[in-house]
Design an enzyme around this catalytic site. Structure first.
Site, PDB file in Angstrom:
ATOM      1  N   LYS A  17      -5.021  86.254  42.929  1.00  0.00           N
ATOM      2  CA  LYS A  17      -6.033  85.588  42.099  1.00  0.00           C
ATOM      3  C   LYS A  17      -5.423  85.019  40.819  1.00  0.00           C
ATOM      4  CE  LYS A  17      -8.735  88.228  39.343  1.00  0.00           C
ATOM      5  NZ  LYS A  17      -8.743  87.910  37.909  1.00  0.00           N
ATOM      6  N   ASN A  18      -4.657  85.872  40.111  1.00  0.00           N
ATOM      7  CA  ASN A  18      -4.182  85.445  38.797  1.00  0.00           C
ATOM      8  C   ASN A  18      -3.002  84.474  38.867  1.00  0.00           C
ATOM      9  OD1 ASN A  18      -6.212  86.873  37.655  1.00  0.00           O
ATOM     10  ND2 ASN A  18      -4.952  88.603  36.985  1.00  0.00           N
ATOM     11  N   CYS A 110     -15.216  90.058  25.580  1.00  0.00           N
ATOM     12  CA  CYS A 110     -15.587  90.334  26.964  1.00  0.00           C
ATOM     13  C   CYS A 110     -15.620  91.838  27.169  1.00  0.00           C
ATOM     14  CB  CYS A 110     -14.662  89.643  27.944  1.00  0.00           C
ATOM     15  SG  CYS A 110     -13.206  90.533  28.397  1.00  0.00           S
ATOM     16  N   ARG A 115      -9.991  89.868  23.221  1.00  0.00           N
ATOM     17  CA  ARG A 115      -9.257  88.824  23.938  1.00  0.00           C
ATOM     18  C   ARG A 115      -9.289  87.447  23.256  1.00  0.00           C
ATOM     19  NH1 ARG A 115     -10.500  89.434  30.248  1.00  0.00           N
ATOM     20  NH2 ARG A 115      -8.440  88.564  30.473  1.00  0.00           N
ATOM     21  N   ASP A 298      -4.101  96.219  34.901  1.00  0.00           N
ATOM     22  CA  ASP A 298      -5.036  95.963  36.006  1.00  0.00           C
ATOM     23  C   ASP A 298      -5.014  97.063  37.073  1.00  0.00           C
ATOM     24  OD1 ASP A 298      -5.790  93.652  34.752  1.00  0.00           O
ATOM     25  OD2 ASP A 298      -4.630  92.312  36.022  1.00  0.00           O
ATOM     26  N   ARG A 390     -15.239  89.272  42.354  1.00  0.00           N
ATOM     27  CA  ARG A 390     -14.466  88.319  41.558  1.00  0.00           C
ATOM     28  C   ARG A 390     -12.992  88.373  41.932  1.00  0.00           C
ATOM     29  NH1 ARG A 390     -15.755  88.211  35.279  1.00  0.00           N
ATOM     30  NH2 ARG A 390     -14.170  86.619  35.550  1.00  0.00           N
TER      31      ARG A 390
HETATM   32  N1  EPU Z   1      -4.072  88.211  23.095  1.00  0.00           N
HETATM   33  C1  EPU Z   1      -4.168  87.800  21.785  1.00  0.00           C
HETATM   34  N2  EPU Z   1      -4.119  86.456  21.524  1.00  0.00           N
HETATM   35  C2  EPU Z   1      -3.996  85.513  22.496  1.00  0.00           C
HETATM   36  C3  EPU Z   1      -3.885  85.955  23.823  1.00  0.00           C
HETATM   37  C4  EPU Z   1      -3.934  87.306  24.096  1.00  0.00           C
HETATM   38  O1  EPU Z   1      -4.297  88.610  20.874  1.00  0.00           O
HETATM   39  O2  EPU Z   1      -3.956  84.336  22.171  1.00  0.00           O
HETATM   40  C5  EPU Z   1      -4.072  89.655  23.412  1.00  0.00           C
HETATM   41  C6  EPU Z   1      -5.222  90.088  24.302  1.00  0.00           C
HETATM   42  O3  EPU Z   1      -6.392  90.321  23.564  1.00  0.00           O
HETATM   43  C7  EPU Z   1      -4.649  91.337  24.954  1.00  0.00           C
HETATM   44  C8  EPU Z   1      -3.166  90.975  25.099  1.00  0.00           C
HETATM   45  O4  EPU Z   1      -2.928  89.928  24.188  1.00  0.00           O
HETATM   46  O5  EPU Z   1      -4.785  92.416  24.099  1.00  0.00           O
HETATM   47  C9  EPU Z   1      -2.717  90.540  26.470  1.00  0.00           C
HETATM   48  O6  EPU Z   1      -3.634  89.611  26.998  1.00  0.00           O
HETATM   49  P1  EPU Z   1      -3.233  88.412  27.939  1.00  0.00           P
HETATM   50  O7  EPU Z   1      -3.422  87.135  27.207  1.00  0.00           O
HETATM   51  O8  EPU Z   1      -1.896  88.656  28.554  1.00  0.00           O
HETATM   52  O9  EPU Z   1      -4.357  88.518  29.053  1.00  0.00           O
HETATM   53  P2  EPU Z   1      -5.023  87.294  29.794  1.00  0.00           P
HETATM   54  O10 EPU Z   1      -4.010  86.240  29.982  1.00  0.00           O
HETATM   55  O11 EPU Z   1      -6.315  86.952  29.169  1.00  0.00           O
HETATM   56  C10 EPU Z   1      -4.350  88.091  32.209  1.00  0.00           C
HETATM   57  C11 EPU Z   1      -5.067  88.412  33.485  1.00  0.00           C
HETATM   58  C12 EPU Z   1      -5.831  89.717  33.328  1.00  0.00           C
HETATM   59  C13 EPU Z   1      -4.829  90.818  32.984  1.00  0.00           C
HETATM   60  C14 EPU Z   1      -4.048  90.434  31.718  1.00  0.00           C
HETATM   61  C15 EPU Z   1      -2.965  91.419  31.344  1.00  0.00           C
HETATM   62  C16 EPU Z   1      -5.469  86.192  34.378  1.00  0.00           C
HETATM   63  C17 EPU Z   1      -6.438  85.129  34.737  1.00  0.00           C
HETATM   64  N3  EPU Z   1      -5.958  87.298  33.811  1.00  0.00           N
HETATM   65  O12 EPU Z   1      -5.357  87.957  31.206  1.00  0.00           O
HETATM   66  O13 EPU Z   1      -6.434  90.008  34.579  1.00  0.00           O
HETATM   67  O14 EPU Z   1      -5.493  92.025  32.761  1.00  0.00           O
HETATM   68  O15 EPU Z   1      -3.440  89.134  31.896  1.00  0.00           O
HETATM   69  O16 EPU Z   1      -2.053  91.534  32.364  1.00  0.00           O
HETATM   70  O17 EPU Z   1      -4.291  86.050  34.623  1.00  0.00           O
HETATM   71  C18 EPU Z   1      -7.962  91.029  36.055  1.00  0.00           C
HETATM   72  O18 EPU Z   1      -7.447  90.379  36.986  1.00  0.00           O
HETATM   73  O19 EPU Z   1      -8.762  91.976  36.255  1.00  0.00           O
HETATM   74  C19 EPU Z   1      -7.622  90.683  34.675  1.00  0.00           C
HETATM   75  C20 EPU Z   1      -8.369  91.042  33.645  1.00  0.00           C
END
Ligand code: EPU
Length: 416
Positions: A17-18, A110, A115, A298, A390
């Protein structure tokens, strides 16, 4: 579900998915029609398809998806889309890079944490985009992005992906430091390079991108989902089963395999996948979630179920998201003994889980409730299974051939 069965047999893992979500968005970067195979058939993927269609892309197919972004009619990701799926923010980088403009709703908080997307925006700004926040939307503009050195404050998965896509069409070289190293980031880079991008270092903390003027259409099959694979591996271990998890990539599962082995499960690489067997009691394991290659957040909820039934006391520390313990209360209602203190939870093992009605609150939390139902005595009902859909392709249809007693039911007048 009626718990108590040992799972046996083989299960086939779907596409990631991701990885699929950013890859679908990458088609915005080219006027050609891209074809993606092994796309998982999931609600989040449908939502992304709808968003891309709303932008004017033609999107056809399910498992194999053909997308053409030859003529876009809108450069906006509206609140209604972004609020149902945060990954919608992945259109931001590609839209600015190829069309010079984008308007994307801010995702807001969320279920699992605040996030923010500040790192995405900081990177785009460094590449010369003018960013404004108006009426809850990010408005980004740039005639043409220019390459820049970007040091991320924290490694962010979708942030790194957005910036990589933006940098692919920027003028000159970009360097993304402290980049996320997740296999999904590497897979996106593979796709972009097939399209003609010049990206080096994806999968390491420093990614170099030499911008090009144009990208072209490609055909690509998406890697398997390491979290779906990990979830079935835990299912095999906690039910003392014997399951061959087919079509997964073992190299993406090192941290998960290490913890399963530490808990006493036998994990062996076999032709076609990973075999997980467990005979006696599992033993307690301590886990700290980390960015890849560390233990994935995850998989945290699923391992909490393992910890609840294993012998001894486990400590789980969640370092990625501040509110990712929503499953704890529901697991406690099934008899798990879990004490949460901030980001740390202490799980006293050997719980005799008993089935009841529980409520799914987010995707991975709902997976943990299904796992708990597999080992609980009596009947477990998991409500709000749309969270599960999802990210898991018909989990009940994959669990049933393994021997699980599980079905999806619609109960009139009840919350599903
Ligand atoms: N963060 C910030 N600022 C930003 C971006 C992120 O502070 O600009 C923080 C977030 O709040 C969090 C940390 O950095 O504390 C890491 O978040 P990240 O941005 O890596 O997460 P994401 O890209 O929003 C993806 C996956 C998630 C998975 C996380 C961590 C996708 C679509 N989603 O989310 O997947 O948990 O990386 O590995 O790729 C799931 O599939 O259930 C899911 C939530």
């Amino acid at each position: 579900m009626e718990g108590g069965q040992r799972l046996r047999g083989e299960v086939r893992i779907s596409g990631a998915k991701n990885a699929a979500l950013p890859i679908l968005c990458s088609s915005i970067l080219t006027a050609g029609e891209c074809t993606f195979h092994n796309v998982p058939v999931l609600n989040d993927i449908r939502t992304m398809g709808k968003l891309l269609a709303q932008l004017g892309c033609t999107v056809e197919g399910e498992r194999t998806v053909k997308i053409s972004a030859a003529k876009l009619t809108s450069l906006e990701a509206p609140y209604e889309m972004v609020k149902t799926m945060r990954a919608s923010v992945l259109v931001l980088g590609p839209l600015v890079a190829r069309h010079g403009k984008a308007r994307v709703s801010l995702p807001g908080g969320c279920a699992i944490g605040a996030r923010p997307i500040d790192q995405h925006l900081k990177g785009l700004e460094a590449m010369g985009a003018k960013i404004a926040l108006n009426h809850g939307y990010v408005e980004a503009k740039a005639k043409r992005l220019t390459g820049a050195r970007i040091v991320c404050d924290i490694p962010t998965v979708t942030g790194t992906e957005n910036l990589m896509m933006a940098a692919a069409l920027a003028r000159g070289r970009s360097v993304i430091e402290n980049a996320a190293r997740e296999p999904e980031v590497e897979e996106l880079a593979r796709v972009l390079n097939k399209m003609g991008a010049k990206i080096h270092g994806a999968g390491t903390p420093v990614i170099d991108v030499d911008g090009v003027d144009e990208l072209h259409a490609i055909e690509h099959a998406i890697i398997p989902d390491r979290i779906e694979a990990g979830t079935f591996m835990v299912a095999a271990a906690i039910t003392r089963g014997d399951v061959l998890v087919r079509d997964c990539l073992p190299e993406h599962l090192d941290a998960v395999i290490a913890k399963l082995r530490a808990a006493g499960a036998e994990v062996t690489a076999e032709k076609g996948g990973l075999r997980v067997r467990a005979k006696g009691d599992l033993t307690a394991v301590d886990i700290t979630t980390q960015p890849y290659p560390g233990f994935p957040t995850d998989m945290q909820a699923q391992f909490m179920v393992l910890a609840a039934v294993a012998a001894g006391q486990s400590v789980i520390t969640e370092t990625i998201f501040e509110n990712r313990y929503m499953h704890v209360q529901e697991l406690a209602r099934m008899g798990a003994e879990i004490h949460v203190d901030g980001r740390t939870s202490i799980i006293r093992g050997k719980a005799k889980l008993s089935g009841t009605t529980v409520m799914a609150t987010d995707l991975r939390a709902s997976a943990s409730l299904v796992l708990a139902g597999l080992v609980a005595t009596g009947k477990t009902e998991v409500l709000r299974v749309y969270h599960l859909d999802r990210g898991y392709e018909k989990i009940e249809k994959k669990l049933r051939p393994l021997g699980a007693n599980i079905k999806r039911v619609r109960v009139k007048g009840r919350e599903q």
